[in-house]
Design a protein around this motif. Structure first.
Motif, PDB file in Angstrom:
ATOM      1  N   LEU A  24      52.898  30.982  26.016  1.00  0.00           N
ATOM      2  CA  LEU A  24      53.826  30.650  24.940  1.00  0.00           C
ATOM      3  C   LEU A  24      53.291  29.383  24.279  1.00  0.00           C
ATOM      4  O   LEU A  24      52.927  28.432  24.969  1.00  0.00           O
ATOM      5  N   THR A  25      53.241  29.377  22.968  1.00  0.00           N
ATOM      6  CA  THR A  25      52.758  28.207  22.242  1.00  0.00           C
ATOM      7  C   THR A  25      53.783  27.805  21.188  1.00  0.00           C
ATOM      8  O   THR A  25      54.790  28.489  20.987  1.00  0.00           O
ATOM      9  N   ALA A  26      53.521  26.705  20.502  1.00  0.00           N
ATOM     10  CA  ALA A  26      54.438  26.175  19.496  1.00  0.00           C
ATOM     11  C   ALA A  26      54.872  27.273  18.527  1.00  0.00           C
ATOM     12  O   ALA A  26      54.052  28.063  18.065  1.00  0.00           O
ATOM     13  N   GLU A  27      56.154  27.299  18.291  1.00  0.00           N
ATOM     14  CA  GLU A  27      56.818  28.222  17.367  1.00  0.00           C
ATOM     15  C   GLU A  27      56.984  29.648  17.904  1.00  0.00           C
ATOM     16  O   GLU A  27      57.523  30.501  17.205  1.00  0.00           O
ATOM     17  N   ASP A  28      56.542  29.921  19.131  1.00  0.00           N
ATOM     18  CA  ASP A  28      56.791  31.243  19.721  1.00  0.00           C
ATOM     19  C   ASP A  28      58.262  31.365  20.077  1.00  0.00           C
ATOM     20  O   ASP A  28      58.886  30.417  20.537  1.00  0.00           O
ATOM     21  N   LYS A  29      58.802  32.563  19.895  1.00  0.00           N
ATOM     22  CA  LYS A  29      60.182  32.856  20.276  1.00  0.00           C
ATOM     23  C   LYS A  29      60.207  33.164  21.766  1.00  0.00           C
ATOM     24  O   LYS A  29      59.343  33.857  22.281  1.00  0.00           O
ATOM     25  N   VAL A  30      61.198  32.619  22.462  1.00  0.00           N
ATOM     26  CA  VAL A  30      61.350  32.897  23.895  1.00  0.00           C
ATOM     27  C   VAL A  30      62.405  33.984  24.079  1.00  0.00           C
ATOM     28  O   VAL A  30      63.228  34.213  23.190  1.00  0.00           O
ATOM     29  N   PRO A  31      62.381  34.655  25.225  1.00  0.00           N
ATOM     30  CA  PRO A  31      63.417  35.673  25.468  1.00  0.00           C
ATOM     31  C   PRO A  31      64.817  35.071  25.364  1.00  0.00           C
ATOM     32  O   PRO A  31      65.040  33.902  25.686  1.00  0.00           O
ATOM     33  N   LEU A  51      67.983  27.845  29.581  1.00  0.00           N
ATOM     34  CA  LEU A  51      67.375  27.662  28.263  1.00  0.00           C
ATOM     35  C   LEU A  51      67.862  26.364  27.611  1.00  0.00           C
ATOM     36  O   LEU A  51      67.075  25.632  27.001  1.00  0.00           O
ATOM     37  N   ASN A  52      69.145  26.071  27.766  1.00  0.00           N
ATOM     38  CA  ASN A  52      69.690  24.846  27.169  1.00  0.00           C
ATOM     39  C   ASN A  52      69.128  23.584  27.817  1.00  0.00           C
ATOM     40  O   ASN A  52      69.012  22.551  27.155  1.00  0.00           O
ATOM     41  N   GLU A  53      68.764  23.673  29.090  1.00  0.00           N
ATOM     42  CA  GLU A  53      68.083  22.541  29.749  1.00  0.00           C
ATOM     43  C   GLU A  53      66.808  22.201  28.976  1.00  0.00           C
ATOM     44  O   GLU A  53      66.483  21.039  28.769  1.00  0.00           O
ATOM     45  N   LEU A  54      66.092  23.244  28.569  1.00  0.00           N
ATOM     46  CA  LEU A  54      64.829  23.041  27.849  1.00  0.00           C
ATOM     47  C   LEU A  54      65.073  22.529  26.432  1.00  0.00           C
ATOM     48  O   LEU A  54      64.277  21.746  25.905  1.00  0.00           O
ATOM     49  N   VAL A  55      66.154  22.953  25.828  1.00  0.00           N
ATOM     50  CA  VAL A  55      66.527  22.420  24.504  1.00  0.00           C
ATOM     51  C   VAL A  55      66.817  20.930  24.636  1.00  0.00           C
ATOM     52  O   VAL A  55      66.326  20.119  23.840  1.00  0.00           O
ATOM     53  N   ASP A  56      67.579  20.562  25.670  1.00  0.00           N
ATOM     54  CA  ASP A  56      67.935  19.154  25.890  1.00  0.00           C
ATOM     55  C   ASP A  56      66.701  18.279  26.114  1.00  0.00           C
ATOM     56  O   ASP A  56      66.710  17.093  25.793  1.00  0.00           O
ATOM     57  N   GLN A  57      65.641  18.865  26.663  1.00  0.00           N
ATOM     58  CA  GLN A  57      64.412  18.116  26.939  1.00  0.00           C
ATOM     59  C   GLN A  57      63.436  18.119  25.757  1.00  0.00           C
ATOM     60  O   GLN A  57      62.386  17.502  25.815  1.00  0.00           O
ATOM     61  N   GLY A  58      63.762  18.838  24.690  1.00  0.00           N
ATOM     62  CA  GLY A  58      62.886  18.899  23.525  1.00  0.00           C
ATOM     63  C   GLY A  58      61.766  19.907  23.660  1.00  0.00           C
ATOM     64  O   GLY A  58      60.809  19.887  22.882  1.00  0.00           O
ATOM     65  N   ILE A  59      61.876  20.824  24.620  1.00  0.00           N
ATOM     66  CA  ILE A  59      60.844  21.838  24.850  1.00  0.00           C
ATOM     67  C   ILE A  59      61.107  23.071  23.984  1.00  0.00           C
ATOM     68  O   ILE A  59      60.174  23.712  23.506  1.00  0.00           O
ATOM     69  N   LEU A  60      62.375  23.385  23.787  1.00  0.00           N
ATOM     70  CA  LEU A  60      62.770  24.493  22.920  1.00  0.00           C
ATOM     71  C   LEU A  60      63.694  23.956  21.837  1.00  0.00           C
ATOM     72  O   LEU A  60      64.305  22.902  21.994  1.00  0.00           O
ATOM     73  N   TYR A  61      63.795  24.711  20.749  1.00  0.00           N
ATOM     74  CA  TYR A  61      64.796  24.402  19.734  1.00  0.00           C
ATOM     75  C   TYR A  61      65.423  25.715  19.275  1.00  0.00           C
ATOM     76  O   TYR A  61      64.835  26.781  19.414  1.00  0.00           O
ATOM     77  N   LYS A  62      66.643  25.606  18.767  1.00  0.00           N
ATOM     78  CA  LYS A  62      67.401  26.779  18.335  1.00  0.00           C
ATOM     79  C   LYS A  62      67.300  26.957  16.830  1.00  0.00           C
ATOM     80  O   LYS A  62      67.362  25.992  16.080  1.00  0.00           O
ATOM     81  N   LYS A  63      67.119  28.212  16.432  1.00  0.00           N
ATOM     82  CA  LYS A  63      67.246  28.589  15.026  1.00  0.00           C
ATOM     83  C   LYS A  63      68.481  29.482  14.959  1.00  0.00           C
ATOM     84  O   LYS A  63      68.491  30.562  15.555  1.00  0.00           O
ATOM     85  N   ARG A  64      69.477  29.001  14.283  1.00  0.00           N
ATOM     86  CA  ARG A  64      70.752  29.715  14.237  1.00  0.00           C
ATOM     87  C   ARG A  64      70.558  31.182  13.825  1.00  0.00           C
ATOM     88  O   ARG A  64      69.955  31.472  12.797  1.00  0.00           O
ATOM     89  N   LEU A  66      68.634  33.348  15.054  1.00  0.00           N
ATOM     90  CA  LEU A  66      67.299  33.892  15.328  1.00  0.00           C
ATOM     91  C   LEU A  66      66.868  33.751  16.777  1.00  0.00           C
ATOM     92  O   LEU A  66      66.022  34.499  17.259  1.00  0.00           O
ATOM     93  N   GLY A  67      67.378  32.742  17.475  1.00  0.00           N
ATOM     94  CA  GLY A  67      67.009  32.546  18.870  1.00  0.00           C
ATOM     95  C   GLY A  67      66.448  31.164  19.131  1.00  0.00           C
ATOM     96  O   GLY A  67      66.657  30.230  18.360  1.00  0.00           O
ATOM     97  N   MET A  68      65.713  31.088  20.235  1.00  0.00           N
ATOM     98  CA  MET A  68      65.112  29.813  20.647  1.00  0.00           C
ATOM     99  C   MET A  68      63.597  29.909  20.558  1.00  0.00           C
ATOM    100  O   MET A  68      63.013  30.946  20.861  1.00  0.00           O
ATOM    101  N   PHE A  69      62.994  28.778  20.181  1.00  0.00           N
ATOM    102  CA  PHE A  69      61.564  28.728  19.932  1.00  0.00           C
ATOM    103  C   PHE A  69      60.955  27.512  20.606  1.00  0.00           C
ATOM    104  O   PHE A  69      61.623  26.503  20.824  1.00  0.00           O
ATOM    105  N   VAL A  70      59.663  27.595  20.884  1.00  0.00           N
ATOM    106  CA  VAL A  70      58.916  26.513  21.528  1.00  0.00           C
ATOM    107  C   VAL A  70      58.618  25.430  20.498  1.00  0.00           C
ATOM    108  O   VAL A  70      58.162  25.723  19.391  1.00  0.00           O
ATOM    109  N   THR A  71      58.867  24.177  20.877  1.00  0.00           N
ATOM    110  CA  THR A  71      58.566  23.059  19.979  1.00  0.00           C
ATOM    111  C   THR A  71      57.066  22.743  20.009  1.00  0.00           C
ATOM    112  O   THR A  71      56.357  23.123  20.947  1.00  0.00           O
ATOM    113  N   ALA A  72      56.618  22.025  19.000  1.00  0.00           N
ATOM    114  CA  ALA A  72      55.211  21.608  18.936  1.00  0.00           C
ATOM    115  C   ALA A  72      54.861  20.659  20.081  1.00  0.00           C
ATOM    116  O   ALA A  72      53.719  20.621  20.540  1.00  0.00           O
ATOM    117  N   GLU A  73      55.855  19.909  20.561  1.00  0.00           N
ATOM    118  CA  GLU A  73      55.625  18.908  21.609  1.00  0.00           C
ATOM    119  C   GLU A  73      55.839  19.455  23.016  1.00  0.00           C
ATOM    120  O   GLU A  73      55.678  18.729  24.001  1.00  0.00           O
TER     121      GLU A  73
END
Length: 112
Positions: A24-31, A51-64, A66-73
């Motif tokens: 999984l790389t930046a901007e990839d959609k996760v399950p 999944l929300n744990e990863l959002v809280d850590q800045g690893i994933l972000y939500k697109k309303r 559309l789902g959750m995606f991998v951040t660049a960082e």
């Protein structure tokens, strides 16, 4: 599945492993929560917590919508977090055990 680790953390670790192995790389959609829920036979709320744990850590972000995606960082965040965990939790016990077994630094390096 490792029963000693809560399922939501196993989901987080799975995603982290996918990121650091470049599956999984930046901007990839996760399950989605529902996809994890079905594949792991768990409650969607449990999957969502992982999944929300990863959002809280800045690893994933939500697109309303559309789902959750991998951040660049994401990869950098995960590597830094795991290096810190290794340094603080694993390495001290490892070094102490090596000392007790009279294993030299050179031997350890050779085993690499």
């Amino acid at each position: 599945m490792d029963t000693s680790i809560p399922i939501y953390l196993q989901i987080s670790q799975f995603i982290e492993n996918e990121v650091i192995s470049n599956r999984l790389t930046a901007e990839d959609k996760v399950p989605s929560m529902n996809e994890f829920s079905k594949s792991m036979n768990v409650n969607p709320a449990t999957a969502g917590k992982g999944l929300n744990e990863l959002v809280d850590q800045g690893i994933l972000y939500k697109k309303r919508g559309l789902g959750m995606f991998v951040t660049a960082e994401a990869k950098s965040i995960i590597l830094n977090k795991r290096r810190k965990q290794f340094e603080e939790k694993i390495l001290p016990d490892f070094v102490e055990e090596a000392k007790q077994l009279n294993i030299s630094k050179e031997e350890l390096i050779q085993w690499r």
